[in-house]
Structures are given as structure tokens and as C-alpha cells.
Enzyme design. Structure first.
Site, PDB file in Angstrom:
ATOM      1  N   GLU A 189      -9.762  32.186   4.090  1.00 33.04           N
ATOM      2  CA  GLU A 189      -9.128  31.762   5.357  1.00 33.04           C
ATOM      3  C   GLU A 189      -9.721  32.432   6.603  1.00 33.04           C
ATOM      4  OE1 GLU A 189      -4.893  32.175   4.713  1.00 33.04           O
ATOM      5  OE2 GLU A 189      -4.910  30.633   3.165  1.00 33.04           O
ATOM      6  N   ASP A 243     -10.898  28.125   2.139  1.00 36.31           N
ATOM      7  CA  ASP A 243     -10.003  27.945   3.294  1.00 36.31           C
ATOM      8  C   ASP A 243      -9.121  26.711   3.121  1.00 36.31           C
ATOM      9  OD1 ASP A 243      -8.860  28.435   5.851  1.00 36.31           O
ATOM     10  OD2 ASP A 243     -10.802  29.122   6.603  1.00 36.31           O
ATOM     11  N   GLU A 312      -6.819  25.188  -4.672  1.00 37.62           N
ATOM     12  CA  GLU A 312      -5.378  25.499  -4.670  1.00 37.62           C
ATOM     13  C   GLU A 312      -4.552  24.231  -4.484  1.00 37.62           C
ATOM     14  OE1 GLU A 312      -4.470  28.574  -1.788  1.00 37.62           O
ATOM     15  OE2 GLU A 312      -6.283  29.678  -2.254  1.00 37.62           O
TER      16      GLU A 312
HETATM   17  C1  XIL Z   1       0.530  32.331  -2.010  1.00 39.77           C
HETATM   18  C2  XIL Z   1       1.246  32.651  -3.305  1.00 39.77           C
HETATM   19  O1  XIL Z   1       1.334  31.502  -4.089  1.00 39.77           O
HETATM   20  C3  XIL Z   1       2.649  33.194  -3.005  1.00 39.77           C
HETATM   21  O2  XIL Z   1       3.284  33.615  -4.193  1.00 39.77           O
HETATM   22  C4  XIL Z   1       2.574  34.373  -2.033  1.00 39.77           C
HETATM   23  O3  XIL Z   1       3.883  34.803  -1.665  1.00 39.77           O
HETATM   24  C5  XIL Z   1       1.800  33.964  -0.786  1.00 39.77           C
HETATM   25  O4  XIL Z   1       0.523  33.463  -1.157  1.00 39.77           O
HETATM   26  N1  XIL Z   1      -3.474  30.186   0.394  1.00 39.77           N
HETATM   27  C6  XIL Z   1      -3.954  31.108  -0.499  1.00 39.77           C
HETATM   28  C7  XIL Z   1      -3.058  31.633  -1.570  1.00 39.77           C
HETATM   29  O5  XIL Z   1      -5.157  31.404  -0.476  1.00 39.77           O
HETATM   30  O6  XIL Z   1      -3.401  32.933  -1.920  1.00 39.77           O
HETATM   31  C8  XIL Z   1      -1.609  31.556  -1.171  1.00 39.77           C
HETATM   32  O7  XIL Z   1      -0.806  31.959  -2.290  1.00 39.77           O
HETATM   33  C9  XIL Z   1      -1.284  30.159  -0.699  1.00 39.77           C
HETATM   34  C10 XIL Z   1      -2.098  29.782   0.510  1.00 39.77           C
END
Ligand code: XIL
Length: 763
Positions: A189, A243, A312
Site C-alpha cells: 500500500e 496495493d 486479497e
Molecule cells: C486485514 C486483516 O484481515 C484484519 O484481520 C486486520 O485487522 C487488518 O488487516 N489490505 C491488506 C491486509 O494488505 O493486510 C489487510 O488485512 C486488509 C487490507
């Protein structure tokens, strides 16, 4: 537990949310003991008994395309936890949802904790799965000490100290798992939600503390050094820059693209980009996702093995900040349709060797961060399995669509305007937006089409622009309409059909078909919904139909019944603002030349409640489009730091009226607040743009001169819209536009209105 505030800002969209860390160590999905009586185990509404052991696995379904994985929590991998069986049954890769982030692996300086990460590694080794590393450097879930001076926590760490901590962290974490991790998210990010690299305003200290170390004029050095350290620590892992939001924002995508391109040319060892793909079932569109992947794929010209990973993925059932809603079957079906479209894109891109992996951010709906994000305690359902680990329609849509019970019925607006059918395509079509018939029900990678519809009192008009470069006997289109819900009507055309009501035009890469379908007996009224579907058939030579793509019913039962068609929603007249030739002075005073101009009102409510509104006029000259907005707004507010949350007007212009799903080179958005602060989106010509403002008794006036990229000519029709943002005490409380009700003008011109340049005597 501590709370972090994080801002997601896209032009026109703001989500401020509170991220609660420290609550993620156990999963709400149970845990049910395997081999024990499970019938009384309940967590909230969740009652996990067993997963389905007789359905295809995602991993096997996609084995020829990409690995498919999920984020996990360590306790899910305990052999007593049913999840441990479920995850390895469905997926062939895992990533740590949290336990490999810096706050977990190095909570205090140089004291590393690897128990949980080791557990993930052991699980993948025992089950022949891949492990993704997430992540090494991020501004979130990073302990406070990392950025503090060693002796005085109130002072920031120096550049050298921060770099040595980064190096030490990366050496220890990536070094420990060297050779065992498939891909590492080296930095996470780093692109800002407003412009360029994330900085302090986006809660990231890396850039301001480290800055430009090598003196090349760029302050991306912390990223460059993180990749260097990671390559030293693990020479084998693919090193990824990860990101969110690049699928929906071309600005963010292009900032990332330009960064990677520059760093690759400089020799920084970046092996690929991670698209987080936290999307919603409303947007971005599959086409936007595809454009995004294909844009990054062009980096292969610099680095042939450059990889793109979906890292993700989840798909919220919500549109922005809307309140909690019940998860109905219809929502499941709508989500399934969108999942199917995205996975079609992923497959297609995998065939082109553009993407290598798709990671879900959670194995099932009982385990999603979206239950608390962006709205706390708003339960979401973004994944492929439900809270009881049972396959959702979304799973079936991407595994075996014939097993989805029911089909979501999409709706598109069909404006009222009479269209001529003939040897050439009526220019009016360029004023209307399109939708795609690209859902394969037979075969794959064949002909698809972009569809437009219109109607008048007597006819329905359809234009199908088919991409099909291989001519075949059975190439053609079937249109299905059910006007009253009781009778299926089918209209078919081949590549050569030419009648009074169907005309086909050959094109280099396919063909266009214009249909005029008589309403005969049916009386169209605004708001009526016509059941409609369309199928594009593709054959090669004299062969059988090799592929068919449809708009809506992917169960392919169009001939038998209309219950799975989409809907054409009959709309009011298509909006076109006639724009006369005339040159005003841009000074905030309303010259008499404006008296010539026709006006329209911003009366389409996009967001919030109707507050500030504008009367909008336009004029044109050879190299400018002039816009006058007379805004009624009783209280003027510019206290938000986000431009779009301040009292302001926006003009959208799509010069070639291509109405693409992402911005093209000719698409621009100009925003001006009541004090003449300008902001831009798209390829704006900031130097040539002129604006002036003046406050009035009941609001303010904005005059703009928008530079045209191609000189204006009489009769030209361009995409245009105007929008008024009403800011109240630092928040945008209302948005009104002339045409586009979606509020997505900052990302796509698909739904904006039109202006037509009129000739003036002597011009
Ligand atoms: C999130 C997790 O799933 C949660 O459990 C935590 O509280 C916050 O982070 N982008 C990312 C991930 O790169 O690491 C994030 O994961 C979601 C957004």
C-alpha cells in the site's frame, strides 16, 4: 486493543474507517472438534458441522490456470479444527491474514516471534501447498517503536536508523523463510489515495523520514531499498509490490505503473505487482479489472517474467457505506454473477500468462475482515463459502455455473430516442452507454459483443457491436425479449442478414447488427421493465457453434423461459444539451454571451440529500468548451481537506464519446470550489484550463474554460456532465448531477450525458 485511523480517498469517494487490531487471533468460524459430536457447537449464528467433501475443489478446477489460495489464521490450521481440513481440501496456497506482519513478527525491537508463521509453513509443507509472505514493509500494523528515536520516543527515528531497522527486519523475516516462500509482498500500500506515493497524510512515515537517499530526484528510496534487502535475504521468492484500489482507479493504477516502470528501468528487483482486489459486487466492472491487469502486463516488455497476482480477493455485498442489509438469495445471485465475470477475466489473463495466482482474503464468510470494515459491526458476505463453510452461488458460478439455482437479473437503462436503421450506424448511438454480452455459456474465448439499446413509442432498438474476426457459417446473434412476461420472442441475425428491420455491417474485427423490434400491441411507459437477453454465437468456417456468450442467463435456457433474462428499464428521453458557439470572458461575471446558451439543471440525486444545486450552461469555440454553473448553496463550506468534500462543481468531458468503463486519454474531470481552487482527474491540460468564481447572495458562480484536445466542429456530440458537491461542516452531504446517477464519473464516463455543438451563422 488499539485503534488506528485510516483514510481511503478516491476522487469522489471517501471512506474513513477505524481498523481495530488485536482482535484477529481467533476465527469466529467455530471451532468444531473434528471427529466429535458437533451438533451443539454454535458461534453467533454460525454452526459449522462439516464442509462439503463431495464438491470439486477450487484448486483442481483452476489447476491449469493459477493457484488459488486463502488468507488464514494460525488456529485454523490446528488438526482439531475443521478449517484445517477444509482449507487444504479447497485451496492450494495460503497467506497469513495477520501473523507475518511486523506487529506480529517483531513486536519489540529485534525480538522476533515466529511461532505462528512457522505453523503456516509446516502446514504448507505437510500438505504440498504454496505459502505467500504478507508482508515486510507497511505503514499499518507496524509497532510504534519502529519510527521512534531509540532514546526519546517523542522524537522520530533518523533516516539511518529507520533503514537499518528495515534491513534487520527483512533479513530476519525473509531470511528465515528463504527458499520456502513463493512470493513476498515486500512493500504494501505505498500508493497514495490522492496522488503519487503515500506520505504522512496517508499515515505513512517512510517517505518523509527516508526521502531521496541516492539523490536521483525521487523519494521512492525506501521502496527500492526494501526490494534490495528482500532480494539479498531471499534470492528465490518472487518480490511483489502490493496495493488496493488500482482495479477501480486509473489514477492509482497509473501511479503504480509509473513507479514500477521507473524502478524496473533502474534495476530494482521487483518481480510483480499484487492487486489486492477488495472489490464490491457493484464495482469495479470486469472490464476495469481486465484493463488494469493488461496495463501491468505491458511491463513484460521491460521484464519478461513480470507477474501479476490477485492477492486479497473478496467482494463486499455493500455499495460503499450503506447500512447493514439482509443477505437474500438475490444478493447471493448478484454476487455470483460478478464473481463469474471476474473469474472469466482471471482465466483469460492466465491463458495469456499474465496472472499466476488468485488469493481469497478468507476461506469463508465466517472469517472476513469486512465484518468490521469500512463500517464496524456491519456483517458482510464477500467470499465463496458461507458462514457454515457451505458453497455459495458464487462458488458454483465459478466452478460449475449450471449448478447455480437461479440467475441474478441485471438491469440496464434504455433511454427514449428514435434511431434510424440503415447502411451506416446512426450517430445517435454514440450518445448512449453500452453493456456487454460476454458471459460464455458454450466454449470460451470466442465472440463477445457490446450492446446498446433505445426505444420509442413503436420500437425497441438494439445495436450489437460484435468482436469476431473469424468468419463462420453460424456466426450470429439471437435476441430474446419478453414484453409482458408471458411470451418469449426471438429475433436472430447472421453476419449477412439485411432486411428492413435488421441491418448488418461488416467490420475489420467483427460486425455490427442494428435491430428494430416492433412493439406491436405493447405500450412502452417510462419505468416499465422488459425481460431481455442476447446471445452471440461464434463458429469457424462451416463448423458447429464453437462458443456462445450471453448477457444475462448463464444457465443458457433463453429459448425455454424468460425468468432468467435481465431487464431493460425504459427511461426518460436521452439527455443532450445543445451548445451554441460563443466566447465568454472567464472572470466570474456572467457576460451577455451566456444569454444565448441553453441551460440544464443538476436535479439527479447521486448521494446524500439534495442541497446545493446548479443551473448549467455551455458554449463552445474552436479550442474550448465553456461551462457556467450558477450554484444555489446557502452555507459555503471548504473545511474538508478532500477537494471533493468541499462546496464545488465538477465538469466531466468525454470528447470522443467512447463511454469507456475506464478513463481514456480524452477523458477529463475538472473540479472547482467556490473559491476557485482547482482539482483534476484524467489527462487534464492544467496549463490551458481557466476558471473563475464569485460568491452571490444565495451561492456562487463558477466559469470554466475546458481545453479541447481535438478542435470543436459543428454537430459534434461529446459526453458531458456537471455535478455539484455540497459540503457541510467538513463532509460531503449531498451530490447532484445533471445525468449520471451512479456517482462514478471519476472512474468512468459510461453514464454521463451529452452536449451537441451547434453551428452559428458564419461558422
Ligand atoms: C486485514 C486483516 O484481515 C484484519 O484481520 C486486520 O485487522 C487488518 O488487516 N489490505 C491488506 C491486509 O494488505 O493486510 C489487510 O488485512 C486488509 C487490507
Amino acid at each position: 486493543m488499539f485503534i488506528r485511523k485510516k483514510n481511503f480517498r478516491l476522487m469522489g469517494l471517501a471512506i474513513t474507517f477505524f481498523m481495530i487490531s488485536g482482535i484477529y487471533t481467533s476465527s469466529p468460524c467455530i471451532a468444531t472438534e473434528l471427529n466429535s459430536s458437533t451438533s451443539n457447537v454454535k458461534v453467533g449464528e454460525t454452526q459449522v458441522k462439516d464442509f462439503q467433501r463431495d464438491i470439486p475443489s477450487l484448486a483442481a478446477t483452476y489447476k491449469d490456470y493459477f493457484t488459488i489460495g486463502t488468507a488464514v489464521l494460525p488456529n485454523q490450521l490446528d488438526s482439531s479444527n475443521i478449517q484445517s481440513e477444509f482449507i487444504k481440501y479447497q485451496y492450494n496456497e495460503i497467506v497469513a491474514g495477520n501473523c507475518m506482519k511486523m506487529d506480529a513478527t517483531e513486536p519489540t525491537e529485534n525480538n522476533f516471534k515466529f511461532d505462528d508463521a512457522d505453523k503456516l509453513l509446516a502446514y504448507t509443507q505437510a500438505n504440498n501447498m504454496k505459502l505467500r509472505g504478507h508482508n515486510l514493509i507497511w505503514h499499518s500494523q507496524v509497532p510504534a517503536w519502529f519510527f521512534q528515536d531509540k532514546n526519546d520516543a517523542s522524537k522520530p527515528a533518523s533516516r539511518d536508523l529507520l533503514l537499518s531497522r528495515m534491513k534487520n527486519h527483512i533479513q530476519n523475516v525473509a531470511g528465515r523463510y528463504a527458499g520456502k516462500i513463493d512470493s513476498w509482498d515486500v512493500v504494501n500500500e505505498v500508493i497514495s489515495d490522492s496522488n503519487g506515493l503515500r506520505d504522512d497524510s496517508g499515515n505513512s512515515k517512510y517517505k518523509s523520514i527516508i526521502g531521496d537517499v541516492d539523490g536521483d530526484g525521487f523519494d521512492s528510496d525506501y521502496i527500492e531499498l526494501a526490494f534490495k534487502y528482500a532480494r539479498e535475504a531471499d534470492p528465490k521468492a518472487k518480490l511483489i509490490i502490493n496495493d488496493y484500489g488500482m482495479e477501480g482507479s486509473t489514477r492509482k493504477r497509473d501511479d503504480m505503473y509509473n513507479l514500477i516502470k521507473r524502478l524496473l528501468e533502474k534495476g530494482v528487483p521487483i518481480d510483480g505487482v499484487g492487486l489486492q482486489m477488495h472489490v464490491s459486487m457493484y464495482s469495479p466492472s470486469a472490464q476495469q479489472v481486465k484493463d488494469c491487469i493488461e496495463k501491468f502486463a505491458t511491463l513484460k516488455s521491460i521484464k519478461p517474467n513480470f507477474d501479476i497476482q490477485v492477492t486479497e480477493a473478496d467482494m463486499s455485498i455493500y455499495n460503499g457505506n450503506e447500512p447493514t442489509k439482509e443477505v437474500t438469495n438475490d444478493i447471493y445471485l448478484q454476487q455470483a454473477t460478478q464473481y463469474k465475470k471476474l473469474f472469466e477475466v482471471f482465466k483469460e489473463e492466465a491463458v495469456k500468462k499474465n496472472i499466476s495466482t488468485v488469493m481469497m482474503w478468507g476461506e469463508a464468510d465466517c472469517d472476513t475482515w469486512l465484518d468490521d470494515f469500512p463500517v464496524k459491526d456491519r456483517k458482510d458476505a464477500p467470499l465463496l463459502f458461507d458462514r457454515n463453510l457451505q458453497a455459495k452461488p458464487a462458488y458454483w458460478a465459478i466452478v460449475d455455473p449450471s449448478k447455480v439455482k437461479g440467475v441474478f437479473r441485471q438491469s440496464v437503462n434504455t433511454p427514449k430516442t428514435t434511431i434510424a436503421i440503415g447502411a451506416a450506424v446512426d450517430a445517435k448511438w454514440s450518445t448512449l452507454s453500452s453493456f456487454d454480452a460476454d458471459n460464455y455459456v458454450v466454449g470460451k474465448n470466442g465472440a463477445i459483443a457490446s450492446i446498446k439499446t433505445a426505444y420509442d413509442n413503436d420500437n425497441l432498438y438494439v445495436l450489437a457491436d460484435v468482436k469476431d474476426s473469424t468468419v463462420g457459417d453460424k456466426d450470429g446473434i439471437d435476441i430474446f425479449v419478453d414484453k409482458t412476461g408471458s411470451k418469449v420472442e426471438k429475433y436472430s441475425a447472421t453476419r449477412t442478414t439485411n432486411t428492413d428491420t435488421i441491418k448488418t455491417i461488416d467490420k475489420a474485427d467483427g460486425y455490427q447488427v442494428q435491430f428494430k423490434i416492433p412493439f406491436s400491441g405493447f405500450t412502452p411507459v417510462v419505468g416499465a421493465k422488459l425481460a431481455f437477453d442476447i446471445k452471440i454465437n461464434d463458429s469457424v468456417g462451416n463448423g458447429e457453434i464453437a462458443s456462445s456468450a450471453v448477457w444475462n442467463d448463464f444457465s443458457n435456457k433463453q429459448d425455454a423461459d424468460s425468468s432468467k433474462y435481465g431487464y431493460l428499464v425504459l427511461d426518460a428521453d436521452n439527455k443532450i444539451l445543445e451548445t451554441k458557439y460563443g466566447i465568454p470572458t472567464i472572470d466570474g461575471n456572467i457576460d451577455s454571451v451566456w444569454d444565448l446558451a441553453s441551460s440544464v439543471e443538476t436535479n439527479v440525486l447521486v448521494e446524500g440529500k439534495a442541497g446545493a444545486k446548479a443551473t448549467v450552461k455551455t458554449l463552445w469555440a474552436d479550442s474550448y468548451l465553456y461551462v457556467l454553473c450558477q450554484v444555489k448553496d446557502s452555507v459555503l463550506d471548504k473545511t474538508s481537506k478532500d477537494d471533493y468534500q468541499q462546496d464545488s462543481v465538477e465538469a466531466f468531458l468525454d470528447e470522443n464519446n467512447s463511454r469507456g468503463e475506464t478513463y481514456d486519454a480524452d477523458d477529463v474531470q475538472y473540479r472547482v470550489n467556490y473559491e476557485n481552487k482547482q482539482s483534476f482527474n484524467g489527462k487534464c491540460d492544467k496549463a490551458k484550463f481557466k476558471s473563475a468564481t464569485k460568491t452571490t447572495a444565495d451561492g456562487y458562480v463558477v466559469e470554466m474554460a475546458i481545453p479541447l484536445k481535438t478542435p470543436g466542429v459543428a454537430n459534434k456530440v461529446m459526453g458531458f456532465d456537471a455535478q455539484v458537491n455540497d459540503g457541510t461542516a467538513g463532509k460531503r452531504t449531498g451530490v447532484l448531477s445533471w445525468c449520471d446517477k451512479t456517482g462514478k464519473g471519476y472512474a468512468t464516463m459510461a453514464k454521463i450525458g451529452n452536449i451537441k455543438l451547434l453551428a452559428l451563422a458564419g461558422k
